[in-house]
Design a protein around this motif. Structure first.
Motif, PDB file in Angstrom:
ATOM      1  N   ARG A 168      -9.814  10.629   0.371  1.00 55.92           N
ATOM      2  CA  ARG A 168      -8.891  10.605  -0.766  1.00 55.92           C
ATOM      3  C   ARG A 168      -8.701   9.205  -1.339  1.00 55.92           C
ATOM      4  O   ARG A 168      -8.183   9.063  -2.448  1.00 55.92           O
ATOM      5  N   TRP A 169      -9.087   8.168  -0.583  1.00 59.78           N
ATOM      6  CA  TRP A 169      -8.980   6.814  -1.121  1.00 59.78           C
ATOM      7  C   TRP A 169      -9.949   6.639  -2.291  1.00 59.78           C
ATOM      8  O   TRP A 169     -11.056   7.185  -2.278  1.00 59.78           O
ATOM      9  N   ASP A 199       2.209   1.649  -3.491  1.00 62.17           N
ATOM     10  CA  ASP A 199       1.182   2.011  -4.473  1.00 62.17           C
ATOM     11  C   ASP A 199       0.644   3.427  -4.263  1.00 62.17           C
ATOM     12  O   ASP A 199       0.430   4.170  -5.229  1.00 62.17           O
ATOM     13  N   TYR A 200       0.396   3.806  -3.012  1.00 55.43           N
ATOM     14  CA  TYR A 200      -0.356   5.036  -2.736  1.00 55.43           C
ATOM     15  C   TYR A 200       0.503   6.160  -2.178  1.00 55.43           C
ATOM     16  O   TYR A 200       0.011   7.279  -2.032  1.00 55.43           O
ATOM     17  N   GLN A 201       1.742   5.891  -1.811  1.00 52.20           N
ATOM     18  CA  GLN A 201       2.720   6.918  -1.458  1.00 52.20           C
ATOM     19  C   GLN A 201       2.213   7.867  -0.366  1.00 52.20           C
ATOM     20  O   GLN A 201       1.905   7.441   0.721  1.00 52.20           O
ATOM     21  N   GLN A 220      -1.893   8.572   6.504  1.00 52.89           N
ATOM     22  CA  GLN A 220      -3.016   7.907   7.160  1.00 52.89           C
ATOM     23  C   GLN A 220      -2.801   7.834   8.672  1.00 52.89           C
ATOM     24  O   GLN A 220      -2.847   6.763   9.293  1.00 52.89           O
ATOM     25  N   THR A 260      -6.589  -0.990  -9.021  1.00 53.02           N
ATOM     26  CA  THR A 260      -6.926   0.147  -8.167  1.00 53.02           C
ATOM     27  C   THR A 260      -6.791  -0.212  -6.700  1.00 53.02           C
ATOM     28  O   THR A 260      -6.347   0.600  -5.877  1.00 53.02           O
ATOM     29  N   ILE A 261      -7.201  -1.435  -6.341  1.00 60.31           N
ATOM     30  CA  ILE A 261      -7.035  -1.954  -4.987  1.00 60.31           C
ATOM     31  C   ILE A 261      -6.437  -3.353  -5.095  1.00 60.31           C
ATOM     32  O   ILE A 261      -6.400  -3.946  -6.185  1.00 60.31           O
ATOM     33  N   MET A 289       0.828  -1.201   0.000  1.00 61.75           N
ATOM     34  CA  MET A 289       0.000   0.000   0.000  1.00 61.75           C
ATOM     35  C   MET A 289       0.865   1.255   0.000  1.00 61.75           C
ATOM     36  O   MET A 289       0.566   2.230  -0.698  1.00 61.75           O
ATOM     37  N   LEU A 316      -0.481   9.348   0.274  1.00 54.58           N
ATOM     38  CA  LEU A 316      -1.781   8.991   0.836  1.00 54.58           C
ATOM     39  C   LEU A 316      -1.626   7.995   1.972  1.00 54.58           C
ATOM     40  O   LEU A 316      -2.273   8.123   3.027  1.00 54.58           O
ATOM     41  N   THR A 317      -0.760   7.016   1.801  1.00 53.37           N
ATOM     42  CA  THR A 317      -0.506   6.041   2.859  1.00 53.37           C
ATOM     43  C   THR A 317       0.255   6.680   4.012  1.00 53.37           C
ATOM     44  O   THR A 317      -0.084   6.462   5.185  1.00 53.37           O
TER      45      THR A 317
END
Length: 377
Positions: free
Chosen positions: A180-181, A114-116, A122, A208-209, A111, A118-119
């Motif tokens: 944002r997810w 993938d999400y940089q 969190q 995407t997931i 994660m 954003l992760t």
């Protein structure tokens, strides 16, 4: 005696921040803390600054609240011995993002890859409430049907006004971070559980997931237990508020279950729900909320009590009416956690005072029910 509504058990997953008691900043020591806790009731989360506690499922709200307090007591005691504190809130105002780390798990590491950002950002905690529905087709339909009624529950839970040392102007900034997810927000209507599962597989196939657990709708059929799962709420410093949310959500599920059985083709418009969710995020209990029936702004207390009163048949059937009505009045009189945090900051201008308030409210958990509530003999 609990009636049919009370036969729908309810359970809670609570996410907690871990705080260094010396600096009042987020700490990444979830590993040593988990090692010191009983196995099976606590688990790691995406960030090493977070830990999750899992209640058992209960028919009675009083039993649920007592279990949550017991788990908090175990967690607070184990943390104290490590020089750590525990905070139940959407965010903690003091954090150094550069020092945060994801947990040592291949899923979380992917994660991060993938999400940089954003992760990495969190650094938020939520309260998840599960209401048992064994039939997955019905659970899928109900998860969509309850969506217009969730913003008042979010407003009650708002506990994240600060973000990296700044007042965001929002009562629940956690919600904006969460949205944002790519799979967040209100859940659309699906014709069946199979249709819902096909959507998940399409998202996985598209890259995407990576798995069904990454469906982050405000409410969803749970990915791992036979329940409808409420996910919109911030973590709550006070267990009273969790008991109130759990009781109202269970009553909503029961009411909407009957509605979808009467009319399985009914569909909710999601744009007004998104707008109402934003309004709850902005002002919590201290401003206006959007009336779910008329679609106009009204004082939060009015909207919230209309929700409570509208669920009275289901609450009475569950044996929850007396408790929930008292908890609702006390929550409105007390105001949101976001407002209490701002008052704590305004006294001396110290964010450490906000953290201390949250530490105290999370720790002070002894469930005897609210002061004005006396259960029937």
């Amino acid at each position: 005696m609990a009636g049919q509504t009370g036969s729908f058990t309810v359970g809670v997953e609570e996410e907690f921040h871990i705080v260094d008691l010396r600096t009042r900043h987020l700490s990444t020591r979830s590993g040593p803390l988990l090692d010191a806790l009983p196995k099976g009731r606590f688990s790691e989360e995406l960030q090493r600054s977070t830990i999750e506690a899992n209640s058992a499922p209960f028919a009675r709200l009083e039993d649920l609240a007592a279990d949550l307090c017991e788990l908090r007591g175990q967690l607070v005691q184990a943390a104290r011995e490590l020089g750590l504190g525990i905070v139940a809130a959407g965010t903690v105002p003091l954090a150094d993002k550069s020092r945060m780390k994801v947990s040592d798990d291949p899923r979380y590491e992917r994660m991060l890859d993938d999400y940089q950002l954003l992760t990495r950002e969190q650094l938020i905690c939520g309260t998840q409430v599960h209401v048992e529905i064994q039939d997955k087709d019905l659970a899928t339909a109900v998860a969509h049907s309850v969506t217009p009624w969730l913003p008042p529950l979010l407003a009650l839970s708002c506990s994240s006004p600060f973000w990296f040392g700044e007042d965001t102007g929002y009562a629940s900034y956690r919600t904006l971070v969460w949205q944002r997810w790519p799979t967040s927000g209100p859940m659309a209507k699906f014709d069946s559980a199979a249709d819902y599962e096909r959507m998940i597989q399409d998202l996985i196939q598209a890259g995407t997931i990576t798995d069904p657990g990454m469906i982050y709708f405000d409410v969803r059929p749970s990915a791992h237990v036979p329940t409808v799962e409420l996910r919109i709420c911030d973590s709550c410093p006070r267990v009273d508020d969790i008991a109130l949310i759990a009781g109202l959500f269970r009553a909503l599920v029961v009411r909407e279950l009957a509605a979808v059985r009467r009319d399985p083709y009914r569909e909710m418009q999601l744009e007004p729900v998104r707008a109402a969710t934003w309004q709850a995020t902005r002002s919590g209990l201290e401003g206006d909320l959007v009336d779910p029936v008329e679609g106009v702004p009204r004082p939060a207390a009015e909207v919230f009590m209309n929700l409570v009163d509208g669920l009275r048949p289901e609450l009475e059937e569950a044996g929850d009416w007396e408790l929930v009505s008292v908890l609702a009045r006390e929550a409105l009189a007390r105001g949101s956690s976001a407002a209490r945090q701002r008052r704590a900051y305004q006294r001396e201008g110290r964010l450490s005072d906000v953290v201390d308030l949250l530490l105290d409210e999370t720790r002070e958990c002894s469930w005897d029910g609210p002061s004005s509530y006396r259960p029937a003999a």
